[in-house]
Design an enzyme around this catalytic site. Structure first.
Site, PDB file in Angstrom:
ATOM      1  N   CYS A 199       0.857  -1.194   0.000  1.00 48.37           N
ATOM      2  CA  CYS A 199       0.000   0.000   0.000  1.00 48.37           C
ATOM      3  C   CYS A 199       0.887   1.236   0.000  1.00 48.37           C
ATOM      4  O   CYS A 199       1.986   1.236   0.558  1.00 48.37           O
ATOM      5  CB  CYS A 199      -0.907  -0.002   1.226  1.00 48.37           C
ATOM      6  SG  CYS A 199      -2.070   1.390   1.237  1.00 48.37           S
TER       7      CYS A 199
ATOM      8  N   ASP B 174       0.484   3.781   1.669  1.00 48.66           N
ATOM      9  CA  ASP B 174       0.456   4.387   3.008  1.00 48.66           C
ATOM     10  C   ASP B 174       1.874   4.661   3.530  1.00 48.66           C
ATOM     11  O   ASP B 174       2.727   3.764   3.532  1.00 48.66           O
ATOM     12  CB  ASP B 174      -0.273   3.426   3.964  1.00 48.66           C
ATOM     13  CG  ASP B 174      -0.646   4.092   5.280  1.00 48.66           C
ATOM     14  OD1 ASP B 174       0.264   4.640   5.943  1.00 48.66           O
ATOM     15  OD2 ASP B 174      -1.833   4.069   5.650  1.00 48.66           O
TER      16      ASP B 174
ATOM     17  N   ARG C 149       2.996   4.896   6.334  1.00 51.50           N
ATOM     18  CA  ARG C 149       3.380   4.179   7.554  1.00 51.50           C
ATOM     19  C   ARG C 149       3.810   2.741   7.289  1.00 51.50           C
ATOM     20  O   ARG C 149       4.165   2.021   8.223  1.00 51.50           O
ATOM     21  CB  ARG C 149       2.198   4.191   8.545  1.00 51.50           C
ATOM     22  CG  ARG C 149       1.778   5.585   8.949  1.00 51.50           C
ATOM     23  CD  ARG C 149       0.410   5.572   9.612  1.00 51.50           C
ATOM     24  NE  ARG C 149      -0.633   5.153   8.690  1.00 51.50           N
ATOM     25  CZ  ARG C 149      -1.926   5.019   9.020  1.00 51.50           C
ATOM     26  NH1 ARG C 149      -2.303   5.250  10.268  1.00 51.50           N
ATOM     27  NH2 ARG C 149      -2.809   4.649   8.123  1.00 51.50           N
TER      28      ARG C 149
ATOM     29  N   HIS D 104      -2.206  -3.809   4.987  1.00 52.08           N
ATOM     30  CA  HIS D 104      -2.095  -3.473   6.412  1.00 52.08           C
ATOM     31  C   HIS D 104      -3.462  -3.183   7.004  1.00 52.08           C
ATOM     32  O   HIS D 104      -4.364  -2.686   6.325  1.00 52.08           O
ATOM     33  CB  HIS D 104      -1.175  -2.253   6.600  1.00 52.08           C
ATOM     34  CG  HIS D 104      -1.726  -0.998   5.978  1.00 52.08           C
ATOM     35  ND1 HIS D 104      -2.334  -0.008   6.715  1.00 52.08           N
ATOM     36  CD2 HIS D 104      -1.780  -0.580   4.689  1.00 52.08           C
ATOM     37  CE1 HIS D 104      -2.715   0.961   5.905  1.00 52.08           C
ATOM     38  NE2 HIS D 104      -2.400   0.643   4.667  1.00 52.08           N
TER      39      HIS D 104
ATOM     40  N   CYS E 296      -6.423   0.147   6.865  1.00 54.75           N
ATOM     41  CA  CYS E 296      -6.033   0.764   5.586  1.00 54.75           C
ATOM     42  C   CYS E 296      -7.076   1.801   5.156  1.00 54.75           C
ATOM     43  O   CYS E 296      -8.267   1.500   5.081  1.00 54.75           O
ATOM     44  CB  CYS E 296      -5.898  -0.328   4.521  1.00 54.75           C
ATOM     45  SG  CYS E 296      -5.433   0.283   2.893  1.00 54.75           S
TER      46      CYS E 296
HETATM   47 CO    CO Z   1      -3.434   1.352   3.023  1.00 51.89          CO
END
Ligand code: CO
Length: 215
Positions: A42, A44, A46, A98, A101
């Site tokens: 992803c 993302d 993080r 994750h 999400c």
């Molecule tokens: Co995500």
């Protein structure tokens, strides 16, 4: 200092430190890449692929997008897969999503009319939700529903990999790569395995090729 200046200063410090630790680090890396892994993750911020598995430059070929999807009509992810499997000859393909999400949460909500492109990207996750709606709606909290769809989405993406000619050809000719579905916990930083498809896994016949598959 502007935020981007900070990044450039950090980069110079990082490069200098690498050379101190290993004088030939960049010289060797610049010659070639021979990663064993393709990582589909992803976007993302993080969930940075290399950092969470403590990998070095050169170890992982990375593709990231919103909610770690492999969409058959997306030239970006499909060409990354083709290059990784057919040219780099990776032995392992990992889909790592994750919990919590944002892409999955958005897919479980009404569409935002201003996010026309994002809606098109997330519609595929709504389809996965619809396939498993009874199971997901049975869960008590929204957080549980999001996290179950996170898992189901990862499993679906691994299966989609196995539906491609790229993977079916590589399985047939070279008995690689192994496909994995992993889920990362934002709360504890730990990855759990959800699914593994070794080369030759029997897949639904509607995704098999009648003739030797071509790409
Ligand atoms: Co995500």
């Amino acid at each position: 200092m502007k935020p981007c200046e900070k990044l450039l200063i950090e980069n110079k410090a990082w490069a200098a430190e690498k050379i101190i630790q290993e004088p030939d680090f960049f010289k060797e890396l610049a010659e070639d890449q021979t990663p064993e892994f393709l990582w589909i993750g992803c976007s993302d911020s993080r969930v940075p692929a290399e950092i969470i598995v403590n990998a070095q430059p050169g170890e992982i070929f990375v593709h990231r997008n919103i909610a770690n999807q492999m969409i058959a009509t997306d030239f970006n992810s499909q060409s990354v897969l083709q290059y990784a499997v057919d040219v780099l000859k990776v032995r392992h393909v990992i889909v790592c999503g994750h919990y919590d999400c944002g892409g999955i949460k958005a897919a479980l909500a009404r569409q935002r009319s201003d996010l026309t492109l994002v809606n098109k990207w997330l519609i595929h996750i709504k389809d996965i939700y619809r396939l498993h709606q009874a199971e997901i709606e049975h869960l008590e909290t929204q957080s549980e529903r999001v996290n179950r769809l996170v898992e189901l989405n990862i499993i679906e993406q691994v299966q989609r990999l196995s539906h491609t000619a790229i993977i079916q050809n590589a399985w047939k000719r070279e008995q690689r790569p192994i496909l994995y579905g992993w889920v990362y916990g934002l709360n504890d930083g730990v990855i759990n395995q959800l699914i593994t498809l070794p080369p030759g896994t029997q897949i639904n016949s509607i995704y098999q090729f009648a003739d030797p598959p071509s790409e």
